[in-house]
Design an enzyme around this catalytic site. Structure first.
Site, PDB file in Angstrom:
ATOM      1  N   THR A  49       0.995  -1.229   0.087  1.00 45.06           N
ATOM      2  CA  THR A  49       0.025   0.077  -0.163  1.00 45.06           C
ATOM      3  C   THR A  49       1.060   1.020   0.111  1.00 45.06           C
ATOM      4  O   THR A  49       2.145   1.221   0.174  1.00 45.06           O
ATOM      5  CB  THR A  49      -1.014   0.089   1.215  1.00 45.06           C
ATOM      6  OG1 THR A  49       0.065   0.243   2.466  1.00 45.06           O
ATOM      7  CG2 THR A  49      -1.663  -1.042   1.273  1.00 45.06           C
ATOM      8  N   ASP A  50       0.324   2.476  -0.203  1.00 46.67           N
ATOM      9  CA  ASP A  50       1.175   3.758  -0.028  1.00 46.67           C
ATOM     10  C   ASP A  50       0.867   3.830   1.602  1.00 46.67           C
ATOM     11  O   ASP A  50       0.110   3.231   2.193  1.00 46.67           O
ATOM     12  CB  ASP A  50       0.208   4.778  -0.612  1.00 46.67           C
ATOM     13  CG  ASP A  50       1.059   5.985  -0.984  1.00 46.67           C
ATOM     14  OD1 ASP A  50       2.177   6.057  -0.209  1.00 46.67           O
ATOM     15  OD2 ASP A  50       0.788   6.785  -2.148  1.00 46.67           O
ATOM     16  N   TRP A  51       1.754   4.737   2.074  1.00 47.90           N
ATOM     17  CA  TRP A  51       1.746   4.924   3.506  1.00 47.90           C
ATOM     18  C   TRP A  51       0.612   5.307   4.184  1.00 47.90           C
ATOM     19  O   TRP A  51      -0.045   6.591   3.856  1.00 47.90           O
ATOM     20  CB  TRP A  51       2.906   5.825   3.660  1.00 47.90           C
ATOM     21  CG  TRP A  51       4.403   5.062   3.909  1.00 47.90           C
ATOM     22  CD1 TRP A  51       5.155   5.388   4.843  1.00 47.90           C
ATOM     23  CD2 TRP A  51       4.934   4.187   3.031  1.00 47.90           C
ATOM     24  NE1 TRP A  51       6.288   4.560   4.465  1.00 47.90           N
ATOM     25  CE2 TRP A  51       6.233   3.665   3.413  1.00 47.90           C
ATOM     26  CE3 TRP A  51       4.396   3.498   1.817  1.00 47.90           C
ATOM     27  CZ2 TRP A  51       6.747   3.027   2.900  1.00 47.90           C
ATOM     28  CZ3 TRP A  51       5.185   2.395   1.081  1.00 47.90           C
ATOM     29  CH2 TRP A  51       6.546   2.351   1.640  1.00 47.90           C
TER      30      TRP A  51
END
Length: 934
Positions: free
Chosen positions: A713-715
């Site tokens: 995932t993105d952060w």
């Protein structure tokens, strides 16, 4: 044991060459450029001293030991720079410092320009032959551009600068230090002699640009985007900057696909355009003998190829490079097609006058096909070649490409049968062409096909039953002693729940200051020989928030404008060796999102409006990093085409546009660049957040493309279970079921469980799903340098020609402290002479507002001044101005915001004579999870 050499001088030379080859010359009246040796020049515009090496946000946070700005490079060149104008700027800048803004995503798009007087400019014109006018822009993560002065448009101050300089000088060169194209109407108003886009070229960018300006390197960059006359000419503009829903009504007609099909008259500079300092004769042909023998019978596969040949001769007086671009014009058929689509390109080596280069390129028939998302051809959800004539064109830009051959199909051929994926779940009107009686095409609007109610098949295989510890280590799998199934059977359900989450930012378990640790993050996972892998931002260089120096690379747009795949590969091989030196497995890049709209603030990280150019350049960068045994994480998968409300906005896109435009570059990077790591987006595509989208992460990526790497995932991304389900940071089960393997990031994978345990208990999630993700993660780590380090087999890295003031190797021995409540750490005994620094790591219980207090004493009198600057993650938290205390202890405090759980604190002593005693951290207003923050 292998060995790599990181030669900083070679690294800088490659970056400088790339910065030069990416410069795009758009105007050059009377051969104003290149400037002659010894030519006298006056330079206007403050950006000459304040060069934008990159845009803002995670893609630009690289700590450099130097940046060669334009002033430095011009001074080092053979040109004679007017000192009177230069001095006037330097004096003015003392009272008008660079405005950094107030924190993340708050830096202004541009800086205020110095007003110019007729006296100053006319005097310079009497002394100098040429004026250089520098205009700068920035934007970035969480900070889109806007159709406003200072962003897309020039400011009043910039307009005034151009007017007065172009009025007094007969030879003017406008230099655009920008991350993205801007409004070019000033060319009509002021008629500058030359216009040069130098983009944002990293730490060697100024030198690369001046190499082109002086002719040391010939101009050879080509536009990776179309420059139209007006921002409203781009069909995406009306659906940009939306709060909740972005409707991609332009469909596949992005950039030149729109303009060359419907609106040629709206184009100022076409895609692929760029001037040279020399001339070329460009010849090309379609090799009719290369067409598959069964083509006439309809017997052709997606991997069958046709060949094109080219011969390019330098017919001018100076050396140069040329780029040949091949396009296809497809029959309109039932689907409707853009008038031209890029299918291949090649750039020559440096050709001396009279020198030629020839080549043969293979183009697969898959590149000529179109996707039918409705069944209008009779073949729903297939890539097809519709019947009709396919014309191959070649040229040096999309507009001047001419026919070099054609072939005809008498029936529609199916190249690949697929299934509907990622289709809109609500009404979407999209653009499609209609043919007039005179043969011209006009855009009309039709409804896009909507999602058919079907569910992705759960293809996750069964896994071995839990066996407990059998003594197997991950290296045993690597050596073929045991199977991956046998190895993973040792892991408990809890181990599997832990391995699907990373920790960060600045996790103490990997390289200091990096974005995340993943893999072996618990004692039990480490026991089984699973190493902790490391990844960090970003596309334009290694971000290490502890302050370690790294090489700042040119931005994605510039690198795409080189059209030079071998140069990109060579440059990123050096990046890969730098990663090895700092124990980093994956760079969080290349960024691959399409330049759908020029106002996207993050376009500087991305390559182009064209998916093929984006995919090919990304693949070359991955190939370069792969030579060093590391890789990049291609991102953001997919549809991340604006920064505003990126966590919440739903991108409504037709399946055809998703496949032909927004996924195509990723597909090329996976199939040709052998990508092994991918990052999803913050937002949703057609109602489902990408982090939990099974159709995206499994059905397309793995089942169709045969990808076998990791997806993260993105952060602090959010995930939902279904289109109308509210997204959350804790819906890890949906992520695992979708085969998005890693949640990035948590403060501690053992403490942040989300809904995993509940989903396992209810049966919604099974051990096999977790094991599948664990296998992807372990396979990635098993083939990475992380396992080599753990087993004592890591390669030797030789550092050569490193600048004396550069610290390019991370300090892997930093001491970490837990901050629980009010915590005081001793500073006695540290060195505090002038210029000294002291750094340590901290892990907090939450993030928000902290008070940081320093207690110190000094034997000096009260008039003595001894400043101490405190940096948190390399960002200034505050400067503590101590005075002499005649031996008494004094405590000074500052309050400020701290984001995240893991940090690096650095104290910098601006003057000697201070005796540090302690530093105290006091939480004032903090939250302990990201859901609390929401």
């Amino acid at each position: 044991m292998s060995k790599f050499t990181l030669d900083w001088k070679q690294y800088a030379a490659l970056a400088r060459q790339a910065a030069a080859e990416g410069c795009v010359l758009l105007e050059n009246k009377n051969n104003t450029l290149p400037l002659a040796e010894g030519e006298t020049c006056a330079v206007f515009g403050r950006t000459q001293f304040e060069y934008y090496k990159s845009g803002t946000g995670s893609g630009g946070l690289v700590n450099t030991s130097y940046v060669h700005d334009l002033d430095y490079a011009l001074t080092e060149s053979s040109l004679i720079i007017d000192e009177e104008v230069k001095t006037a700027y330097k004096n003015w800048l003392k009272d008008h410092p660079f405005d950094l803004g107030n924190g993340w995503a708050q830096e202004p798009w541009c800086q205020v320009e110095m007003p110019l007087s007729d006296e100053l400019v006319s005097g310079a014109a009497s002394r100098c032959q040429t004026a250089l006018i520098v205009i700068g822009r920035t934007a970035g993560e969480d900070r889109d551009n806007a159709a406003e002065k200072g962003s897309w448009y020039l400011t009043d101050g910039e307009e005034a600068m151009l007017e007065i300089v172009c009025r007094h000088f007969s030879r003017t060169v406008v230099i655009l230090n920008v991350g993205n194209i801007i409004d070019m109407s000033f060319v009509d108003r002021y008629e500058p002699s030359s216009v040069l886009y130098i983009w944002q070229g990293g730490m060697e960018g100024g030198s690369g640009a001046v190499d082109v300006i002086t002719g040391k390197v010939p101009a050879s960059g080509r536009l990776s985007d179309t420059i139209a006359y007006h921002i409203d000419d781009y069909p995406s503009t009306r659906n940009f900057g939306c709060e909740d829903t972005i409707r991609y009504e332009e469909d596949i007609y992005v950039g030149y696909r729109y303009f060359e099909t419907f609106a040629k008259e709206k184009v100022r500079y076409p895609f692929g355009y760029g001037l040279s300092y020399t001339t070329f004769d460009v010849q090309a042909a379609l090799d009719m003998c290369s067409l598959p023998a069964g083509l006439a019978k309809g017997e052709v596969s997606k991997t069958d190829t046709l060949h094109v040949t080219y011969d390019i001769t330098n017919t001018g007086d100076v050396a140069g490079k040329e780029t040949i671009q091949f396009y296809v014009q497809k029959p309109q058929g039932f689907l409707g097609k853009p008038s031209r689509e890029l299918i291949r390109f090649a750039k020559t080596e440096l050709l001396e006058p009279g020198e030629s280069e020839s080549g043969i390129l293979a183009i697969d028939f898959y590149a000529l096909s179109s996707y039918d998302d409705s069944g209008i051809t009779g073949h729903a959800f297939c890539y097809v070649l519709e019947e009709g004539t396919y014309t191959i064109l070649a040229g040096t830009n999309v507009r001047n490409a001419k026919e070099i051959g054609s072939f005809a199909l008498t029936e529609t051929l199916v190249l690949e049968e697929l299934s509907q994926q990622l289709a809109p779940r609500r009404h979407l009107e999209r653009m499609t062409p209609k043919t007039n009686e005179d043969g011209t095409l006009v855009p009309i609007i039709q409804a896009a096909p909507v999602y058919l109610q079907h569910y992705s098949e759960d293809t996750c295989p069964q896994c071995a039953d839990y066996t407990g510890d059998k003594g197997y280590k991950l290296d045993d799998v690597k050596r073929g002693i045991v199977s991956m199934d046998e190895f993973l059977a040792q892991l408990s359900d809890l181990d599997l729940c832990h391995i699907v989450k990373g920790e960060g930012m600045s996790s103490p378990k990997v390289t200091p200051g990096t974005a995340a640790a993943f893999g072996g993050l618990t004692p039990n996972l480490t026991y089984f020989g699973i190493p902790a892998g490391c990844c960090t931002d970003g596309p334009s260089g290694l971000r290490m928030d502890c302050g370690t120096n790294a090489f700042s690379l040119p931005g994605g747009t510039l690198l795409a404008c080189t059209f030079n795949t071998s140069l990109n590969a060579d440059l990123f091989e050096m990046e890969g060796i730098e990663m090895r030196n700092n124990h980093i497995e994956s760079l969080l890049g290349p960024g691959m999102n399409i330049h759908r709209c020029p106002l996207n603030g993050r376009n500087f990280e991305y390559f182009s409006e064209d998916p093929l150019l984006s995919g090919v350049i990304a693949a070359s960068q991955l190939e370069g990093m792969g030579r060093a045994g590391v890789t990049g994480t291609i991102k953001h998968f997919c549809g991340n085409n604006q920064e505003y409300h990126r966590r919440f906005v739903d991108s409504v896109i037709s399946e055809r546009a998703v496949r032909e435009i927004y996924l195509k570059g990723f597909e090329i990077a996976v199939k040709s660049g052998y990508a092994s790591s991918i990052m999803t987006t913050y937002g949703s595509v057609n109602g489902l957040w990408t982090a939990g989208n099974h159709q995206l992460n499994t059905d397309i990526l793995r089942s169709e493309w045969d990808f076998d790497g990791i997806v993260m995932t993105d952060w602090w991304a959010e995930i939902n279970n279904a289109p109308k389900d509210k997204p959350s940071h804790e819906k890890f089960a949906a992520m695992v079921l979708a085969q998005n393997d890693l949640y990035m990031v948590t403060s501690d994978t053992t403490q942040v469980m989300g809904d995993l345990e509940a989903a396992l208990a209810s049966g919604r999630l099974e051990r096999r799903h977790l094991t599948r993700c664990a296998e992807n993660i372990c396979r990635f780590l098993m083939n990475s340098p992380a396992l080599l380090r753990l087993t004592g087999k890591e390669a030797d890295i030789e550092l050569v020609n490193v600048p004396e003031n550069a610290q390019i190797t991370s300090d892997f021995d930093i001491v970490y402290h837990d901050i629980k409540g009010v915590t005081t750490l001793p500073l006695t005994g540290i060195s505090s002479e002038k210029g000294d620094s002291h750094m340590f790591g901290i892990t907090t219980e939450g993030f928000g507002t902290f008070r940081i207090s320093i207690t110190a004493s000094s034997e000096s009198t009260p008039l003595a001044q001894m400043p101490v600057s405190v940096f948190v993650d390399n960002q200034l938290f505050g400067t503590y101005s101590f005075n002499g205390s005649e031996g008494k202890e004094v405590t000074l405090s500052r309050e400020g915001g701290v984001f995240g759980f893991h940090h690096y604190v650095r104290l910098y002593f601006g003057q000697g004579g201070l005796t540090p005693i302690s530093i105290t951290f006091e939480p004032i207003d903090i939250v302990t999870s990201f859901n609390d923050k929401d």
